[in-house]
Write a protein that holds these residues in place. Structure first.
Motif, PDB file in Angstrom:
ATOM      1  N   PRO A  23       0.829  -1.208   0.000  1.00  0.00           N
ATOM      2  CA  PRO A  23       0.000   0.000   0.000  1.00  0.00           C
ATOM      3  C   PRO A  23       0.859   1.251   0.000  1.00  0.00           C
ATOM      4  O   PRO A  23       2.003   1.228   0.445  1.00  0.00           O
ATOM      5  N   ALA A  24       0.311   2.329  -0.511  1.00  0.00           N
ATOM      6  CA  ALA A  24       1.003   3.618  -0.447  1.00  0.00           C
ATOM      7  C   ALA A  24       0.510   4.367   0.789  1.00  0.00           C
ATOM      8  O   ALA A  24       1.230   4.483   1.760  1.00  0.00           O
ATOM      9  N   ASN A  25      -0.715   4.835   0.769  1.00  0.00           N
ATOM     10  CA  ASN A  25      -1.232   5.640   1.876  1.00  0.00           C
ATOM     11  C   ASN A  25      -2.440   5.013   2.555  1.00  0.00           C
ATOM     12  O   ASN A  25      -3.440   5.675   2.791  1.00  0.00           O
ATOM     13  N   GLU A  26      -2.360   3.742   2.851  1.00  0.00           N
ATOM     14  CA  GLU A  26      -3.426   3.083   3.602  1.00  0.00           C
ATOM     15  C   GLU A  26      -2.832   1.909   4.356  1.00  0.00           C
ATOM     16  O   GLU A  26      -1.696   1.520   4.124  1.00  0.00           O
ATOM     17  N   THR A  27      -3.609   1.332   5.238  1.00  0.00           N
ATOM     18  CA  THR A  27      -3.106   0.202   6.011  1.00  0.00           C
ATOM     19  C   THR A  27      -2.953  -1.017   5.115  1.00  0.00           C
ATOM     20  O   THR A  27      -3.636  -1.146   4.096  1.00  0.00           O
ATOM     21  N   LYS A  28      -2.071  -1.906   5.516  1.00  0.00           N
ATOM     22  CA  LYS A  28      -1.856  -3.136   4.754  1.00  0.00           C
ATOM     23  C   LYS A  28      -3.150  -3.930   4.626  1.00  0.00           C
ATOM     24  O   LYS A  28      -3.528  -4.343   3.539  1.00  0.00           O
ATOM     25  N   SER A  29      -3.830  -4.139   5.745  1.00  0.00           N
ATOM     26  CA  SER A  29      -5.038  -4.964   5.717  1.00  0.00           C
ATOM     27  C   SER A  29      -6.131  -4.316   4.867  1.00  0.00           C
ATOM     28  O   SER A  29      -6.829  -4.998   4.122  1.00  0.00           O
ATOM     29  N   GLY A  30      -6.271  -3.009   4.951  1.00  0.00           N
ATOM     30  CA  GLY A  30      -7.263  -2.299   4.138  1.00  0.00           C
ATOM     31  C   GLY A  30      -6.937  -2.379   2.660  1.00  0.00           C
ATOM     32  O   GLY A  30      -7.827  -2.570   1.821  1.00  0.00           O
ATOM     33  N   PHE A  31      -5.657  -2.250   2.330  1.00  0.00           N
ATOM     34  CA  PHE A  31      -5.232  -2.323   0.934  1.00  0.00           C
ATOM     35  C   PHE A  31      -5.427  -3.734   0.390  1.00  0.00           C
ATOM     36  O   PHE A  31      -5.929  -3.925  -0.709  1.00  0.00           O
ATOM     37  N   TYR A  32      -5.034  -4.735   1.168  1.00  0.00           N
ATOM     38  CA  TYR A  32      -5.216  -6.122   0.742  1.00  0.00           C
ATOM     39  C   TYR A  32      -6.684  -6.406   0.471  1.00  0.00           C
ATOM     40  O   TYR A  32      -7.041  -7.042  -0.517  1.00  0.00           O
ATOM     41  N   LYS A  33      -7.540  -5.933   1.348  1.00  0.00           N
ATOM     42  CA  LYS A  33      -8.981  -6.143   1.182  1.00  0.00           C
ATOM     43  C   LYS A  33      -9.472  -5.454  -0.090  1.00  0.00           C
ATOM     44  O   LYS A  33     -10.271  -6.011  -0.843  1.00  0.00           O
ATOM     45  N   ARG A  34      -8.987  -4.250  -0.346  1.00  0.00           N
ATOM     46  CA  ARG A  34      -9.404  -3.510  -1.549  1.00  0.00           C
ATOM     47  C   ARG A  34      -8.926  -4.209  -2.826  1.00  0.00           C
ATOM     48  O   ARG A  34      -9.667  -4.316  -3.800  1.00  0.00           O
ATOM     49  N   VAL A  35      -7.695  -4.705  -2.824  1.00  0.00           N
ATOM     50  CA  VAL A  35      -7.168  -5.449  -3.977  1.00  0.00           C
ATOM     51  C   VAL A  35      -8.035  -6.679  -4.222  1.00  0.00           C
ATOM     52  O   VAL A  35      -8.500  -6.922  -5.344  1.00  0.00           O
ATOM     53  N   LYS A  36      -8.264  -7.439  -3.172  1.00  0.00           N
ATOM     54  CA  LYS A  36      -9.042  -8.668  -3.271  1.00  0.00           C
ATOM     55  C   LYS A  36     -10.457  -8.396  -3.780  1.00  0.00           C
ATOM     56  O   LYS A  36     -10.924  -9.042  -4.717  1.00  0.00           O
ATOM     57  N   THR A  37     -11.129  -7.448  -3.186  1.00  0.00           N
ATOM     58  CA  THR A  37     -12.507  -7.131  -3.554  1.00  0.00           C
ATOM     59  C   THR A  37     -12.602  -6.658  -4.993  1.00  0.00           C
ATOM     60  O   THR A  37     -13.451  -7.111  -5.758  1.00  0.00           O
ATOM     61  N   SER A  38     -11.716  -5.763  -5.384  1.00  0.00           N
ATOM     62  CA  SER A  38     -11.755  -5.202  -6.733  1.00  0.00           C
ATOM     63  C   SER A  38     -11.476  -6.259  -7.793  1.00  0.00           C
ATOM     64  O   SER A  38     -12.196  -6.361  -8.791  1.00  0.00           O
ATOM     65  N   LEU A  39     -10.432  -7.057  -7.583  1.00  0.00           N
ATOM     66  CA  LEU A  39     -10.092  -8.082  -8.569  1.00  0.00           C
ATOM     67  C   LEU A  39     -11.144  -9.194  -8.600  1.00  0.00           C
ATOM     68  O   LEU A  39     -11.518  -9.655  -9.678  1.00  0.00           O
ATOM     69  N   GLU A  40     -11.628  -9.613  -7.442  1.00  0.00           N
ATOM     70  CA  GLU A  40     -12.637 -10.677  -7.418  1.00  0.00           C
ATOM     71  C   GLU A  40     -13.923 -10.251  -8.114  1.00  0.00           C
ATOM     72  O   GLU A  40     -14.572 -11.060  -8.771  1.00  0.00           O
ATOM     73  N   LYS A  41     -14.281  -9.004  -7.992  1.00  0.00           N
ATOM     74  CA  LYS A  41     -15.470  -8.493  -8.686  1.00  0.00           C
ATOM     75  C   LYS A  41     -15.292  -8.641 -10.196  1.00  0.00           C
ATOM     76  O   LYS A  41     -16.189  -9.088 -10.906  1.00  0.00           O
ATOM     77  N   SER A  42     -14.114  -8.308 -10.682  1.00  0.00           N
ATOM     78  CA  SER A  42     -13.807  -8.433 -12.105  1.00  0.00           C
ATOM     79  C   SER A  42     -13.779  -9.904 -12.529  1.00  0.00           C
ATOM     80  O   SER A  42     -14.321 -10.269 -13.573  1.00  0.00           O
ATOM     81  N   PHE A  43     -13.171 -10.765 -11.714  1.00  0.00           N
ATOM     82  CA  PHE A  43     -13.089 -12.190 -12.026  1.00  0.00           C
ATOM     83  C   PHE A  43     -14.477 -12.821 -12.070  1.00  0.00           C
ATOM     84  O   PHE A  43     -14.787 -13.614 -12.950  1.00  0.00           O
ATOM     85  N   THR A  44     -15.314 -12.478 -11.098  1.00  0.00           N
ATOM     86  CA  THR A  44     -16.657 -13.048 -11.018  1.00  0.00           C
ATOM     87  C   THR A  44     -17.479 -12.672 -12.236  1.00  0.00           C
ATOM     88  O   THR A  44     -18.271 -13.475 -12.728  1.00  0.00           O
ATOM     89  N   LYS A  45     -17.284 -11.483 -12.748  1.00  0.00           N
ATOM     90  CA  LYS A  45     -18.014 -11.037 -13.933  1.00  0.00           C
ATOM     91  C   LYS A  45     -17.697 -11.934 -15.142  1.00  0.00           C
ATOM     92  O   LYS A  45     -18.519 -12.096 -16.040  1.00  0.00           O
ATOM     93  N   LEU A  46     -16.514 -12.523 -15.146  1.00  0.00           N
ATOM     94  CA  LEU A  46     -16.117 -13.399 -16.249  1.00  0.00           C
ATOM     95  C   LEU A  46     -16.954 -14.680 -16.293  1.00  0.00           C
ATOM     96  O   LEU A  46     -17.004 -15.348 -17.321  1.00  0.00           O
ATOM     97  N   SER A  47     -17.620 -15.022 -15.200  1.00  0.00           N
ATOM     98  CA  SER A  47     -18.439 -16.231 -15.183  1.00  0.00           C
ATOM     99  C   SER A  47     -19.562 -16.153 -16.217  1.00  0.00           C
ATOM    100  O   SER A  47     -20.043 -17.180 -16.688  1.00  0.00           O
TER     101      SER A  47
END
Length: 164
Positions: A38-62
């Motif tokens: 992360p640049a300007n956020e907590t590690k856990s918050g950034f990890y959650k944001r990465v996961k949520t954003s990418l998973e949303k995109s991946f799920t759309k591929l279904s």
């Protein structure tokens, strides 16, 4: 009368409800990934944001999979486009050609009767990620655009093509 209107509405929307496959994603340990800092956020918050954003995109591929097909994959490493620069109070992610996105994962494509159609281990790299033109509105100002586009292109060429 009210129930008749409801029934008509349901019947009219049934053809629009496309039956699709399923995408299941799991993740390795973010702390072991090459670059998910992360640049300007907590590690856990950034990890959650990465996961949520990418998973949303991946799920759309279904939606691109036929009914009953399952695409399972486990992300084992991730190097986000750019590099975090530490500059006093304001850390930031600098995106330059040198810092291209990389994604490593294991996957299986399973059809509706349980047969494994395709499986393997992939390492995706997009060294020309800055030279590609963004289509209007596609991921405009969306986080992790380069990683999503890289994965979606691979998915269309490798997975979706199995059903054409």
């Amino acid at each position: 009368m009210k129930s008749l209107k409801s029934a008509v509405a349901i019947l009219l929307t049934l053809p629009m409800m496309a039956l699709a496959g399923e995408v299941k994603v799991s993740w390795g340990d973010f702390d072991d990934f090459i670059d998910v800092r992360p640049a300007n956020e907590t590690k856990s918050g950034f990890y959650k944001r990465v996961k949520t954003s990418l998973e949303k995109s991946f799920t759309k591929l279904s939606e691109k999979l036929p009914e009953g097909a399952v695409f399972e994959f486990r992300i084992t490493d991730l190097d986000l486009a750019g590099d975090v620069r530490y500059g006093g109070l304001n850390d930031y992610r600098l995106v330059e050609r040198l810092y291209y996105p990389i994604m490593k994962f294991d996957y299986q494509l399973i059809n509706k009767d349980g047969t494994i159609l395709k499986q393997g281990t992939e390492t995706l790299k997009d060294m020309n990620f800055l030279d590609r033109i963004r289509s209007p509105g596609q991921y405009r100002r969306e986080s992790f655009y380069y990683e999503k586009r890289m994965f979606e292109e691979w998915f269309e060429e490798t997975i979706e093509s199995q059903f054409k």
